[in-house]
Structure formats: C-alpha cells, structure tokens
Write a protein that holds these residues in place. Structure first.
Motif, PDB file in Angstrom:
ATOM      1  N   ARG A  59       0.820  -1.215   0.000  1.00 59.64           N
ATOM      2  CA  ARG A  59       0.000   0.000   0.000  1.00 59.64           C
ATOM      3  C   ARG A  59       0.854   1.265   0.000  1.00 59.64           C
ATOM      4  O   ARG A  59       0.358   2.362  -0.225  1.00 59.64           O
ATOM      5  CB  ARG A  59      -0.986   0.000   1.162  1.00 59.64           C
ATOM      6  N   SER A  60       2.162   1.120   0.218  1.00 54.85           N
ATOM      7  CA  SER A  60       3.080   2.263   0.171  1.00 54.85           C
ATOM      8  C   SER A  60       3.517   2.604  -1.251  1.00 54.85           C
ATOM      9  O   SER A  60       4.038   3.694  -1.491  1.00 54.85           O
ATOM     10  CB  SER A  60       4.315   1.982   1.020  1.00 54.85           C
ATOM     11  N   MET A  61       3.320   1.700  -2.192  1.00 66.08           N
ATOM     12  CA  MET A  61       3.805   1.919  -3.543  1.00 66.08           C
ATOM     13  C   MET A  61       3.253   3.188  -4.193  1.00 66.08           C
ATOM     14  O   MET A  61       4.010   3.920  -4.828  1.00 66.08           O
ATOM     15  CB  MET A  61       3.521   0.694  -4.425  1.00 66.08           C
ATOM     16  N   PRO A  62       1.956   3.510  -4.063  1.00 63.67           N
ATOM     17  CA  PRO A  62       1.470   4.753  -4.677  1.00 63.67           C
ATOM     18  C   PRO A  62       2.197   5.996  -4.145  1.00 63.67           C
ATOM     19  O   PRO A  62       2.506   6.910  -4.913  1.00 63.67           O
ATOM     20  CB  PRO A  62      -0.017   4.770  -4.322  1.00 63.67           C
ATOM     21  N   LYS A  63       2.503   6.017  -2.863  1.00 65.15           N
ATOM     22  CA  LYS A  63       3.232   7.145  -2.280  1.00 65.15           C
ATOM     23  C   LYS A  63       4.642   7.227  -2.857  1.00 65.15           C
ATOM     24  O   LYS A  63       5.097   8.300  -3.257  1.00 65.15           O
ATOM     25  CB  LYS A  63       3.302   7.006  -0.756  1.00 65.15           C
ATOM     26  N   VAL A  64       5.314   6.098  -2.920  1.00 68.08           N
ATOM     27  CA  VAL A  64       6.665   6.062  -3.465  1.00 68.08           C
ATOM     28  C   VAL A  64       6.635   6.492  -4.927  1.00 68.08           C
ATOM     29  O   VAL A  64       7.495   7.261  -5.372  1.00 68.08           O
ATOM     30  CB  VAL A  64       7.284   4.657  -3.283  1.00 68.08           C
ATOM     31  N   GLN A  65       5.649   6.046  -5.685  1.00 66.74           N
ATOM     32  CA  GLN A  65       5.550   6.424  -7.091  1.00 66.74           C
ATOM     33  C   GLN A  65       5.310   7.921  -7.243  1.00 66.74           C
ATOM     34  O   GLN A  65       5.863   8.552  -8.148  1.00 66.74           O
ATOM     35  CB  GLN A  65       4.437   5.636  -7.789  1.00 66.74           C
TER      36      GLN A  65
END
Length: 90
Positions: free
Chosen positions: A72-78
């Motif tokens: 769920r952290s991937m969108p933030k990292v992207q």
C-alpha cells in the motif's frame, strides 16, 4: 550508508542526487520503515546520536528488509518518483 554528526546533513545532501532516496534512521522501527514503507536506497545515521552497536543493528535490520512494489506504500513512493522526474524535466 552515510554518517555524520546527526545524520541529517548527509541525508539532505544525498537527497539532492537524482534517484537517491536517503532516510535518516536512529531506531529499529525507522530502519525497517525506511525500506518497507519508503523504498529508501540510502540510510544515514548520526555518530553523535547513536553508538556503534546500535548502528550495526540498524544496518542489519535495514538490509534484511525488501520493499514490496505491491504494498500500500507503492502509490506514495511512485508519487515521489514522479515529482522528482517532473522537476528534472521542467
């Protein structure tokens, strides 16, 4: 792995480099989250803040973690990556 007195200065400097994602860590939870939640590829620590034994433990903990691109952290990292790329191309 970068060190200075507080870990803050080298973190700021490292984050000026395209593709560098430095996290200043001083406890085990931060070491884990640097990778698991933020996909940090650099960790920084303060030699005046923590001792050598804790530093070794934090490095070991950080290196034991792997960022999950399906988390769920991937969108933030992207969003961070996209922001960086927009700045470079502007």
């Amino acid at each position: 792995i970068l060190l200075c007195g507080t870990g803050i200065g080298v973190s700021i400097a490292a984050n000026k480099v395209k593709g560098a994602y430095a996290a200043c860590i001083h406890d085990v939870y931060q070491a884990q989250r640097a990778e698991l939640s933020n996909n940090a590829n650099i960790i920084t620590m303060g030699s005046q803040i923590i001792g050598i034994n804790l530093a070794k433990e934090l490095v070991k903990e950080y290196l034991s973690c792997t960022f999950d691109t399906h988390s769920r952290s991937m969108p933030k990292v992207q969003r961070i990556i996209n922001y960086e790329n927009d700045l470079i191309s502007a």
